[in-house]
Design an enzyme around this catalytic site. Structure first.
Site, mmCIF file in Angstrom:
data_model
loop_
_atom_site.group_PDB
_atom_site.id
_atom_site.type_symbol
_atom_site.label_atom_id
_atom_site.label_comp_id
_atom_site.label_asym_id
_atom_site.label_seq_id
_atom_site.Cartn_x
_atom_site.Cartn_y
_atom_site.Cartn_z
ATOM 1 N N PHE A 143 44.602 49.031 44.423
ATOM 2 C CA PHE A 143 43.205 48.746 44.090
ATOM 3 C C PHE A 143 42.561 48.029 45.269
ATOM 4 O O PHE A 143 42.967 46.947 45.647
ATOM 5 C CB PHE A 143 43.049 47.892 42.826
ATOM 6 C CG PHE A 143 41.592 47.667 42.493
ATOM 7 C CD1 PHE A 143 40.866 48.628 41.800
ATOM 8 C CD2 PHE A 143 40.929 46.535 42.941
ATOM 9 C CE1 PHE A 143 39.505 48.449 41.541
ATOM 10 C CE2 PHE A 143 39.561 46.352 42.684
ATOM 11 C CZ PHE A 143 38.868 47.312 41.978
ATOM 12 N N ASP A 228 45.424 43.668 52.308
ATOM 13 C CA ASP A 228 44.323 43.298 51.418
ATOM 14 C C ASP A 228 44.809 42.130 50.572
ATOM 15 O O ASP A 228 45.579 42.306 49.636
ATOM 16 C CB ASP A 228 43.931 44.499 50.546
ATOM 17 C CG ASP A 228 42.796 44.157 49.569
ATOM 18 O OD1 ASP A 228 42.497 42.961 49.402
ATOM 19 O OD2 ASP A 228 42.228 45.100 48.980
ATOM 20 N N LYS A 257 37.074 37.133 46.953
ATOM 21 C CA LYS A 257 37.244 36.418 45.684
ATOM 22 C C LYS A 257 37.190 34.888 45.828
ATOM 23 O O LYS A 257 36.106 34.334 45.885
ATOM 24 C CB LYS A 257 38.516 36.900 44.993
ATOM 25 C CG LYS A 257 38.347 38.368 44.538
ATOM 26 C CD LYS A 257 39.286 38.797 43.437
ATOM 27 C CE LYS A 257 38.799 40.111 42.838
ATOM 28 N NZ LYS A 257 39.635 41.257 43.115
HETATM 29 C C1 PLP Z 1 38.999 42.593 43.544
HETATM 30 C C2 PLP Z 1 39.675 43.303 44.640
HETATM 31 C C3 PLP Z 1 38.950 44.082 45.563
HETATM 32 C C4 PLP Z 1 37.472 44.357 45.426
HETATM 33 O O1 PLP Z 1 36.699 43.210 45.493
HETATM 34 P P1 PLP Z 1 35.172 43.258 44.961
HETATM 35 O O2 PLP Z 1 34.636 41.903 45.291
HETATM 36 O O3 PLP Z 1 35.240 43.511 43.496
HETATM 37 O O4 PLP Z 1 34.503 44.353 45.693
HETATM 38 C C5 PLP Z 1 39.643 44.678 46.597
HETATM 39 N N1 PLP Z 1 40.970 44.509 46.733
HETATM 40 C C6 PLP Z 1 41.701 43.763 45.873
HETATM 41 C C7 PLP Z 1 43.171 43.604 46.099
HETATM 42 C C8 PLP Z 1 41.084 43.148 44.792
HETATM 43 O O5 PLP Z 1 41.809 42.456 43.913
#
Ligand code: PLP
Length: 409
Positions: A143, A228, A257
């Site tokens: 994700f 990520d 985040k």
């Molecule tokens: C939440 C998340 C995203 C996307 O972040 P948004 O602020 O919702 O665009 C990307 N990668 C990971 C691993 C995430 O948990």
């Protein structure tokens, strides 16, 4: 379950907004620290933390102060000018992460897009890959966000169906397999982009040796290793960054985040000068990226993780939480996994669905949400105390025992 007062707000959301989310039936109206109250005044322990974006707890007083002071002094300028907040913030975030440079964005998905663009520029200009041939290797079950390019390499059908045509240039391989990554590498490979622990995928912890092996493979083949850590980073797993458990340093890092301190979207992509050198004026940007308010919040958020020992708290209480969850010893619970205060409890769907269990816990005053039907994620703000976790475990234990008893009769 919800009161008519709550029903009214729920109805409005479903009448005037599309159904792209399916929230639990509770209408929240205020919060402080780890606690949240609904519109009827009922109190809940937040075990969701806005998918780890509220790691500092709700309305952290220090961050609230920064928010007030900075927004009354200077909030937004665009990058057409320099400000007295961006430089100090970039200096802080690069020193904490040991990267040369940081490129500020807002949402996580934007920072992922930034990583993809930076990797491609580097691949064409430094590595001299043939024009439009660059490939990025990703992992099944990933994700990384919701943009049209990012969903192009999702393995989740509903995230991508009928949103095509999809962006080419991505190859998805088995998560946790370094062999699969090495086999997918060819002369056009620009980067490997993965999560050190898959969050939305169901709190999937890969084999211990995977990250070090990926590091080695990427170095050997001249491919960028990009992590990520939007969800796993900033103390969530008990280290500042999840890659520190593996004693490696990636070539690129994506944060988001919790960087916004629970107040606003703040994200960034970090890398070396070697990679960043190709992003020249006009090639990339964002009106809000690196704005003075975001920079001030981002800098203070990073400082507070250290000043308030939130990372250590995540490690110690995460271990404690996991151990007591494991000791519940019920057939309803199939597995407890995770790292730090980021725990996935896999439940046996023969007893109850993840969604139903989330609702039962909601009734008892715990906010959490299932990922992938059978995994309940527990990720409280990192300011949570041992006593609060003990309270939560008692509640969870009672609910699980009741499910087991009802199932038998
Ligand atoms: C939440 C998340 C995203 C996307 O972040 P948004 O602020 O919702 O665009 C990307 N990668 C990971 C691993 C995430 O948990």
């Amino acid at each position: 379950m919800e009161s008519s007062n709550q029903r009214n707000f729920i109805d409005k959301e479903s009448i005037f907004g599309p159904d792209n989310y399916k929230p639990l039936p509770v209408v929240l109206s205020r919060a402080k620290g780890v606690w949240v109250w609904d519109v009827d005044g009922k109190k809940y322990l937040d075990m969701m933390s806005a998918y780890s974006a509220v790691s500092h707890g709700h309305s952290h007083p220090e961050l609230l102060k920064v928010l007030h002071e900075q927004s009354s002094r200077l909030a937004l300028t665009s990058r057409a000018f320099y400000t007295d907040t961006l430089g100090p913030y970039l200096e802080k975030i690069t020193s904490v992460s040991k990267f040369d440079m940081a490129l500020p964005m807002n949402s996580g998905a934007e920072a992922v897009e930034t990583a993809i663009k930076a990797a491609r520029r580097w691949a064409y200009r430094s590595k001299k890959i043939e024009n439009n041939k660059a490939e990025i290797i990703v992992a099944d079950g990933n994700f990384h966000g919701r943009t049209t390019t990012i969903i192009s390499f999702s393995s989740d059908a509903n995230s991508k169906d009928d949103f095509g045509p999809h962006t080419p240039g991505f190859v998805s391989v088995e998560y946790g397999s370094s062999k699969a990554i090495e086999e997918a590498i060819n002369e056009n490979t620009a980067a490997v982009l993965v999560e050190p622990i898959q969050g939305e995928g169901g709190i999937i912890v890969p084999p211990e040796n995977w990250l070090p092996e990926v590091r080695e493979i990427c170095t050997k083949h001249g491919v960028l290793m990009i992590l990520d850590e939007i969800q796993s980073g900033l103390g969530r797993t008990g280290k500042m960054f999840a890659f520190q458990h593996a004693n490696i340093q990636p070539d690129g890092l994506i944060l988001g985040k919790a960087l916004g301190g629970g107040f606003m979207p703040v994200s960034c992509f970090l890398s070396s000068k070697e990679v960043m050198q190709w992003l020249n004026p006009g090639s990339h940007g964002s009106t809000f990226g690196g704005n003075p308010l975001a920079a001030a919040i981002g800098k203070r958020s990073l400082e507070l993780l250290e000043e308030e020992n939130l990372i250590e708290n995540s490690r110690v209480l995460g271990d404690f939480f996991k151990n007591v969850l494991n000791s519940i010893n019920s057939p309803v619970i199939k597995e407890v996994r995770g790292r730090g205060l980021w725990i996935g409890v896999v439940i046996d769907p023969n007893y109850i669905s993840g969604k139903e269990l989330s609702k039962l816990l909601l009734n008892e005053g715990i906010l959490c949400k299932e990922t992938h039907e059978t995994v309940i994620r527990f990720a409280p703000p990192l300011v949570v105390t041992k006593a609060e976790i003990e309270w939560a475990v008692d509640v969870i234990k009672t609910v699980i025992t009741r499910i087991e008893t009802n199932h038998r009769s």
